[in-house]
Enzyme design. Structure first.
Site, PDB file in Angstrom:
ATOM      1  N   CYS A 274       7.090 -17.470   2.730  1.00  0.00           N
ATOM      2  CA  CYS A 274       7.871 -16.222   2.817  1.00  0.00           C
ATOM      3  C   CYS A 274       9.382 -16.447   2.684  1.00  0.00           C
ATOM      4  O   CYS A 274       9.971 -17.212   3.450  1.00  0.00           O
ATOM      5  CB  CYS A 274       7.565 -15.568   4.167  1.00  0.00           C
TER       6      CYS A 274
ATOM      7  N   TYR B  69      10.344  -8.129  -5.639  1.00  0.00           N
ATOM      8  CA  TYR B  69       9.174  -7.395  -5.120  1.00  0.00           C
ATOM      9  C   TYR B  69       9.045  -6.034  -5.802  1.00  0.00           C
ATOM     10  O   TYR B  69       7.940  -5.552  -6.041  1.00  0.00           O
ATOM     11  CB  TYR B  69       9.278  -7.204  -3.596  1.00  0.00           C
TER      12      TYR B  69
HETATM   13  N1  LIG Z   1      12.458  -6.942   6.444  1.00  0.00           N
HETATM   14  C1  LIG Z   1      11.680  -8.021   6.774  1.00  0.00           C
HETATM   15  C2  LIG Z   1      10.637  -8.281   5.690  1.00  0.00           C
HETATM   16  C3  LIG Z   1       9.740  -9.412   6.041  1.00  0.00           C
HETATM   17  C4  LIG Z   1       8.457  -9.412   5.182  1.00  0.00           C
HETATM   18  O1  LIG Z   1       8.195  -8.496   4.402  1.00  0.00           O
HETATM   19  N2  LIG Z   1       7.647 -10.471   5.350  1.00  0.00           N
HETATM   20  C5  LIG Z   1       6.390 -10.540   4.643  1.00  0.00           C
HETATM   21  C6  LIG Z   1       6.096 -11.973   4.204  1.00  0.00           C
HETATM   22  S1  LIG Z   1       7.060 -12.499   2.862  1.00  0.00           S
HETATM   23  C7  LIG Z   1       5.265 -10.175   5.572  1.00  0.00           C
HETATM   24  O2  LIG Z   1       5.159 -10.718   6.650  1.00  0.00           O
HETATM   25  N3  LIG Z   1       4.408  -9.257   5.140  1.00  0.00           N
HETATM   26  C8  LIG Z   1       3.215  -8.855   5.845  1.00  0.00           C
HETATM   27  C9  LIG Z   1       2.988  -7.378   5.734  1.00  0.00           C
HETATM   28  O3  LIG Z   1       3.813  -6.654   5.148  1.00  0.00           O
HETATM   29  O4  LIG Z   1       1.963  -6.912   6.247  1.00  0.00           O
HETATM   30  C10 LIG Z   1      12.611  -9.210   6.965  1.00  0.00           C
HETATM   31  O5  LIG Z   1      13.471  -9.450   6.101  1.00  0.00           O
HETATM   32  O6  LIG Z   1      12.501  -9.854   7.988  1.00  0.00           O
END
Ligand SMILES: N[C@@H](CCC(=O)N[C@@H](CS)C(=O)NCC(=O)O)C(=O)O
Length: 317
Positions: free
Chosen positions: A76, A201
């Site tokens: 990530c 994305y």
């Molecule tokens: N706004 C958040 C975004 C984090 C994010 O989207 N992480 C992804 C992994 S790259 C995630 O955990 N996604 C799981 C989901 O959306 O269910 C940040 O920057 O901390």
């Protein structure tokens, strides 16, 4: 031979039916994976835990050695930001990390080893807030004492790590957000978040041709502008590494291995940009940076787990 021929369905019927079934399933899975607008533009949900850590000892979350833990996934880019600042500041002894891995069949993140008696990140979110209904994302800054999530927004966690743990940092002199550069940093962040960090994305999760093209053109227009800027600048804000560089680097290091192919960010590779390549190489060679990411995990997480974008699960060489 002729018998077999008679048994087969007309090809056009098969194609139309298979396409309809597959596209309906694809849209359903995409709406789970990536919420979008009616025009098919990806819309990232906002993070919901937004507390800070303070050096005031009577604060809700006071700065203490060993009290906080970061939950990260190695693929990530958002979690990678926090690992970079932790490494650059020398906070390895102050803040521990727990790595979570993507669950292939359930979706979401699971613990490699149970943590706080939780098997999954979802359980951890619910331990912090039992009625939590939002997305369970990494990174998470966790307070072991109150068993709550302090913050799950990477842009804020890196500010906390840069500012609030200096008494425990081995590299406390390093300030990645100095006052005199703050406006410049913020201006880059704004431009780079929409077009590059989230821009990749917006390309990969677009559900219509026009949403994809809009995101892709914005992405490469911004990369072209950064390439030009880096002609005369070591880093985004001159000769000092800042939080803006941390935020850009974690996207660039994933670009050629994941976003170029899987997310169709395919006008150019980063390796086609001489200045951006030099910039990635310079940051990559700063002390401890190579320990903060894992190319195999990046490829596995993106190609192996974003099923609607790569149903075969084949990981490119
Ligand atoms: N706004 C958040 C975004 C984090 C994010 O989207 N992480 C992804 C992994 S790259 C995630 O955990 N996604 C799981 C989901 O959306 O269910 C940040 O920057 O901390």
């Amino acid at each position: 031979m002729s018998n077999q021929k008679n048994k087969s369905l007309p090809t056009s019927f098969l194609i139309v039916t298979a396409k309809w079934i597959w596209q309906t399933l694809w849209k359903t899975m995409m709406s789970q994976l990536a919420p979008s607008s009616t025009q098919g533009n990806y819309q990232r949900p906002s993070s919901q835990f937004r507390h800070s850590v303070s050096q005031k000892q009577d604060a809700l979350y006071p700065s203490e050695q060993g009290r906080y833990r970061l939950y990260v996934g190695m693929g990530c880019p958002w979690a990678h930001r926090t690992l970079m600042v932790r490494a650059l500041k020398g906070l390895e002894n102050a803040i521990e990390i727990t790595i979570v891995i993507p669950s292939v069949n359930q979706g979401g993140w699971v613990m490699a080893e149970p943590s706080e008696n939780c098997q999954s990140l979802k359980q951890l979110y619910q331990l912090s807030q039992s009625n939590y209904q939002g997305r369970c994302t990494v990174p998470v800054l966790w307070d072991k004492k109150t068993k709550t999530i302090v913050n799950n927004e990477s842009a804020e966690i890196i500010i906390i790590l840069n500012e609030q743990f200096n008494q425990f940092a081995t590299n406390k002199e390093l300030n990645l957000d100095p006052e005199q550069l703050h406006n410049d940093i913020e201006a880059w962040n704004e431009k780079i978040y929409h077009n590059v960090n989230n821009g990749v994305y917006r390309c990969g999760f677009a559900q219509t041709q026009s949403a994809y093209e809009d995101a892709c053109r914005g992405l490469f227009k911004t990369l072209d502008a950064i390439e030009l800027h880096l002609e005369n600048n070591i880093y985004l804000c001159g000769d000092k590494l800042t939080l803006a560089d941390v935020r850009l680097f974690t996207t660039l290091i994933r670009f050629d291995v994941a976003y170029y192919g899987l997310f169709k960010c395919s006008i150019k590779r980063i390796s086609d940009y001489p200045n951006l390549s030099r910039y990635v190489h310079d940051i990559d060679n700063l002390p401890n940076i190579k320990t903060t990411y894992d190319v195999a995990a990046i490829k596995q997480d993106y190609f192996g787990n974003l099923f609607p974008l790569n149903p075969s699960g084949i990981i490119p060489l």
